[in-house]
Design a protein around this motif. Sequence first.
Motif, mmCIF file in Angstrom:
data_model
loop_
_atom_site.group_PDB
_atom_site.id
_atom_site.type_symbol
_atom_site.label_atom_id
_atom_site.label_comp_id
_atom_site.label_asym_id
_atom_site.label_seq_id
_atom_site.Cartn_x
_atom_site.Cartn_y
_atom_site.Cartn_z
ATOM 1 N N ASN A 31 -1.620 -20.579 88.837
ATOM 2 C CA ASN A 31 -2.129 -19.385 89.718
ATOM 3 C C ASN A 31 -1.324 -19.134 90.984
ATOM 4 O O ASN A 31 -1.105 -20.191 91.726
ATOM 5 N N ILE A 32 -1.338 -17.733 91.420
ATOM 6 C CA ILE A 32 -0.723 -17.773 92.820
ATOM 7 C C ILE A 32 -1.987 -17.306 93.846
ATOM 8 O O ILE A 32 -3.025 -16.374 93.115
ATOM 9 N N VAL A 33 -1.829 -17.840 94.905
ATOM 10 C CA VAL A 33 -3.111 -17.326 95.773
ATOM 11 C C VAL A 33 -2.760 -16.650 97.065
ATOM 12 O O VAL A 33 -1.509 -17.058 97.470
ATOM 13 N N ASP A 34 -3.491 -15.727 97.531
ATOM 14 C CA ASP A 34 -3.277 -15.207 98.863
ATOM 15 C C ASP A 34 -3.440 -15.920 100.067
ATOM 16 O O ASP A 34 -3.697 -16.928 99.989
ATOM 17 N N PRO A 35 -3.010 -15.561 101.046
ATOM 18 C CA PRO A 35 -3.179 -16.455 102.266
ATOM 19 C C PRO A 35 -4.505 -16.765 102.652
ATOM 20 O O PRO A 35 -4.768 -17.807 103.541
ATOM 21 N N GLN A 36 -5.597 -16.069 102.335
ATOM 22 C CA GLN A 36 -6.894 -16.359 102.265
ATOM 23 C C GLN A 36 -7.565 -17.508 101.290
ATOM 24 O O GLN A 36 -8.431 -18.047 101.382
ATOM 25 N N GLY A 37 -6.436 -17.844 100.195
ATOM 26 C CA GLY A 37 -6.994 -18.856 99.308
ATOM 27 C C GLY A 37 -7.784 -17.962 98.185
ATOM 28 O O GLY A 37 -7.888 -18.970 97.168
ATOM 29 N N LYS A 38 -7.683 -16.846 97.991
ATOM 30 C CA LYS A 38 -8.171 -16.219 96.526
ATOM 31 C C LYS A 38 -7.328 -16.213 95.638
ATOM 32 O O LYS A 38 -6.009 -15.620 95.915
ATOM 33 N N VAL A 39 -7.524 -16.393 94.501
ATOM 34 C CA VAL A 39 -6.558 -16.390 93.232
ATOM 35 C C VAL A 39 -6.424 -15.123 93.221
ATOM 36 O O VAL A 39 -7.182 -14.126 92.919
ATOM 37 N N LEU A 40 -4.704 -14.600 92.921
ATOM 38 C CA LEU A 40 -4.636 -13.234 92.620
ATOM 39 C C LEU A 40 -4.844 -12.690 91.193
ATOM 40 O O LEU A 40 -4.476 -13.628 90.462
#
Length: 159
Positions: A31-40
């Motif tokens: 998975n790809i995560v955003d800078p806040q660590g949330k999975v996109l």
Amino acid sequence: MKRFLILCGLVAALMCLAQNANAQYARKGANIVDPQGKVLSDKSLAELVGNDIYEQTVIGARKQFKAGKKLITGGIIGIGVGFAGVVAAAVKMQDAGYEGDWEAAIENDPSVAGLYLLGAGATSLGCSAVSAGIVLKTIGKKRLNWVADQCGVGIALNF
């Protein structure tokens, strides 16, 4: 005066580097995560990189990454089973009184031959599966890292 000019040059260089700093998207597993660590989600990822990249790269890279992990796990299990088969053949050979004479044990006792062949075959298949899994996982990981880099291309932090 010379130190002052060098210091001003360093500060200017750092400011130029900081002006182009991108928001960092990362990869966590497949998975790809955003800078806040949330999975996109798949939808937001497709919006960030575009449908073409999502359909041509992300889906295939995830399949490669997951297949590589499964092959590595299965290969390690195969190596363990193969090692156990060879050890069992050695124990059976010792119990039958062959004392390290593999050729005589394999010729005279079919169970020793079967265990030995099972062990050798499972170990060979396990090693092959681990090798293929490492290749697939590495390729999938690199492709997913590239997608994570593409997510942050259009976003710049200005100082």
